[in-house]
Design a protein around this motif. Structure first.
Motif, PDB file in Angstrom:
ATOM      1  N   SER A  27      -9.754  -1.303  -6.217  1.00 19.33           N
ATOM      2  CA  SER A  27     -11.137  -1.754  -6.061  1.00 19.33           C
ATOM      3  C   SER A  27     -11.518  -1.645  -4.592  1.00 19.33           C
ATOM      4  O   SER A  27     -10.788  -1.032  -3.801  1.00 19.33           O
ATOM      5  N   PHE A  28     -12.619  -2.254  -4.225  1.00 19.86           N
ATOM      6  CA  PHE A  28     -13.147  -2.132  -2.867  1.00 19.86           C
ATOM      7  C   PHE A  28     -12.167  -2.775  -1.869  1.00 19.86           C
ATOM      8  O   PHE A  28     -11.804  -3.951  -2.017  1.00 19.86           O
ATOM      9  N   SER A  29     -11.771  -2.000  -0.867  1.00 13.60           N
ATOM     10  CA  SER A  29     -10.659  -2.431  -0.009  1.00 13.60           C
ATOM     11  C   SER A  29     -10.971  -3.668   0.846  1.00 13.60           C
ATOM     12  O   SER A  29     -10.056  -4.401   1.228  1.00 13.60           O
ATOM     13  N   GLY A  59     -25.227  -6.349   5.710  1.00 11.85           N
ATOM     14  CA  GLY A  59     -24.466  -5.623   4.697  1.00 11.85           C
ATOM     15  C   GLY A  59     -23.763  -6.647   3.826  1.00 11.85           C
ATOM     16  O   GLY A  59     -23.604  -7.811   4.239  1.00 11.85           O
ATOM     17  N   SER A  60     -23.351  -6.234   2.611  1.00  4.17           N
ATOM     18  CA  SER A  60     -22.650  -7.225   1.778  1.00  4.17           C
ATOM     19  C   SER A  60     -21.241  -7.479   2.303  1.00  4.17           C
ATOM     20  O   SER A  60     -20.633  -8.496   1.999  1.00  4.17           O
ATOM     21  N   ASP A  61     -20.737  -6.583   3.147  1.00  2.01           N
ATOM     22  CA  ASP A  61     -19.461  -6.838   3.830  1.00  2.01           C
ATOM     23  C   ASP A  61     -19.470  -8.221   4.491  1.00  2.01           C
ATOM     24  O   ASP A  61     -18.496  -8.976   4.406  1.00  2.01           O
ATOM     25  N   GLU A  62     -20.546  -8.518   5.175  1.00  4.43           N
ATOM     26  CA  GLU A  62     -20.610  -9.799   5.891  1.00  4.43           C
ATOM     27  C   GLU A  62     -20.609 -10.973   4.904  1.00  4.43           C
ATOM     28  O   GLU A  62     -20.056 -12.043   5.190  1.00  4.43           O
TER      29      GLU A  62
HETATM   30  C1  PLP Z   1     -18.164  -2.662  -4.075  1.00  2.75           C
HETATM   31  C2  PLP Z   1     -18.730  -2.691  -2.699  1.00  2.75           C
HETATM   32  N1  PLP Z   1     -19.182  -3.847  -2.211  1.00  2.75           N
HETATM   33  C3  PLP Z   1     -19.708  -3.932  -0.979  1.00  2.75           C
HETATM   34  C4  PLP Z   1     -19.778  -2.825  -0.168  1.00  2.75           C
HETATM   35  C5  PLP Z   1     -20.317  -3.010   1.212  1.00  2.75           C
HETATM   36  O1  PLP Z   1     -21.595  -2.585   1.312  1.00  2.75           O
HETATM   37  P1  PLP Z   1     -22.517  -2.960   2.528  1.00  2.75           P
HETATM   38  O2  PLP Z   1     -21.712  -3.772   3.507  1.00  2.75           O
HETATM   39  O3  PLP Z   1     -22.937  -1.653   3.086  1.00  2.75           O
HETATM   40  O4  PLP Z   1     -23.640  -3.740   1.930  1.00  2.75           O
HETATM   41  C6  PLP Z   1     -19.331  -1.594  -0.621  1.00  2.75           C
HETATM   42  C7  PLP Z   1     -19.395  -0.402   0.233  1.00  2.75           C
HETATM   43  O5  PLP Z   1     -18.777   0.592   0.043  1.00  2.75           O
HETATM   44  C8  PLP Z   1     -18.784  -1.530  -1.923  1.00  2.75           C
HETATM   45  O6  PLP Z   1     -18.304  -0.387  -2.418  1.00  2.75           O
END
Ligand code: PLP
Length: 361
Positions: free
Chosen positions: A115-117, A91-94
């Motif tokens: 924005s994204f928390s 995931g982009s979280d990582e």
């Molecule tokens: C702006 C943004 N970036 C990243 C993510 C993370 O996405 P993921 O970890 O599923 O790739 C989210 C998820 O809500 C998001 O809103």
């Protein structure tokens, strides 16, 4: 003997945090789940069968192979970027975590609000100095004079969700270019929602700007369960990130699945088009309701605001009572809600519920 004390081991910045809450969904209750910006389109019968056939021979006894030639080639072709210049994330979280883990403590992490928390949460537990930049009230854009509101005595990193979650708009591209021109800045453009926007990706700028990082994810178009994201940057930065990425962070089934879905991407193209069309329908239907203001969006969700904060408790109870799950916020955003654009059927159901609420006010 003294008792075991977490304070002796766990750092302050972690102990102060509240764990991220994921909404529990009781599958038996058939909730209208429009809170997490997932895609609610499920795979068709034919493609599902082909997919099952494709992944059934994945070797799960071996560690995953993130350098699979097949996969790297299809990603290079899909994005037009050499495999030298990207890494995968769970995931982009990582990937946000990898960026923040790699930073000098002296760098200020600038984060627009709302924005994204996760930008702020991850910055905090990495003991970084996070600075919030308030977006303009009227259009949620960045302040035009952004460099005059940040700390000029440090190097600055910026996170820009493009389009922005939860407001749905694009920030002014000129402001982002301005920041990129200054080599004291590192700019992360997070394109999680760009599939729905028709905007040009910042990937095209990678050769020009060494201080640019672009994030991508497949979560919002129908593959959230696979956990797959990408980080793109120039040679200098990517080589640093490669050092701290865990070697086997993406499991074999996800790697095989991504390989398959890149070959069958028309399935998602179709659903992205449907979502964009549905966003318009939902916007039109909701914006005539007198109890809310609806904001225009280039993403797969709409932000709404209650016109009268006195209605909040009643509205929350109504949502709960009818098992409608949409995203509400804290920190001054209590009368704002983010609604994921669902299927035509789900959106109609939501609109009908909202009309009912409106009539009973
Ligand atoms: C702006 C943004 N970036 C990243 C993510 C993370 O996405 P993921 O970890 O599923 O790739 C989210 C998820 O809500 C998001 O809103």
């Amino acid at each position: 003997m003294s008792s075991f004390n977490t304070d002796d081991f766990i750092k302050d910045s972690v102990r102060k945090l509240k764990a991220y809450q994921v909404n529990e969904v009781d599958a038996h209750k058939k909730a209208l789940k429009l809170d997490a910006n997932e895609s609610n389109y499920i795979l068709g019968k034919n493609i599902k069968k082909k997919y099952a056939d494709y992944i059934k021979n994945t070797l799960i006894n071996l560690y995953p192979d993130p350098n699979s030639k097949n996969l790297l080639k299809s990603i290079e072709k899909f994005y037009g970027i050499s495999s030298k210049n990207f890494i995968f994330g769970n995931g982009s979280d990582e990937l946000i975590s990898i960026i923040l883990l790699s930073l000098n403590k002296s760098v200020t992490v600038n984060i627009p609000a709302p924005s994204f928390s996760m930008y702020e949460i991850i910055a905090k537990y990495n003991d970084l100095n996070a600075k919030i930049i308030r977006l303009n009230d009227e259009n949620f854009d960045l302040p035009a004079n952004i460099e005059s509101v940040v700390d000029k005595n440090t190097k600055n990193l910026y996170f820009f969700s493009y389009p922005n979650n939860p407001t749905g708009n694009h920030f002014d591209r000129k402001i982002i270019y301005g920041l990129l021109e200054n080599k004291n800045n590192l700019v992360v453009v997070d394109e999680a929602y760009i599939f729905f926007s028709g905007e040009k990706s910042f990937l095209n700028e990678l050769t020009k700007y060494e201080n640019l990082i672009v994030l991508k994810t497949f979560s919002k178009i129908g593959l959230a369960g696979l956990r797959f994201g990408l980080l793109f940057s120039g040679d200098k930065l990517i080589n640093e990130f490669k050092k701290i990425k865990l070697p086997y962070n993406i499991n074999s089934l996800t790697l095989s699945s991504i390989e398959f879905f890149l070959k069958n991407f028309d399935e998602f193209e179709k659903n992205i088009k449907k979502t964009v069309k549905q966003r318009k329908v939902l916007y039109e239907k909701l914006s005539v309701l007198p109890f809310i203001k609806v904001y225009r969006s280039d993403a797969n969700f709409l932000l709404i605001k209650l016109n009268d904060e006195k209605n909040k408790i009643k509205f929350d109870n109504f949502l709960n009572g009818n098992n409608i799950i949409i995203r509400n916020f804290t920190g001054g955003m209590e009368i704002y809600y983010r609604i994921t654009v669902g299927t035509a059927k789900e959106n109609k159901k939501l609109v009908d519920y909202f009309i009912e609420f409106s009539k009973n006010l």
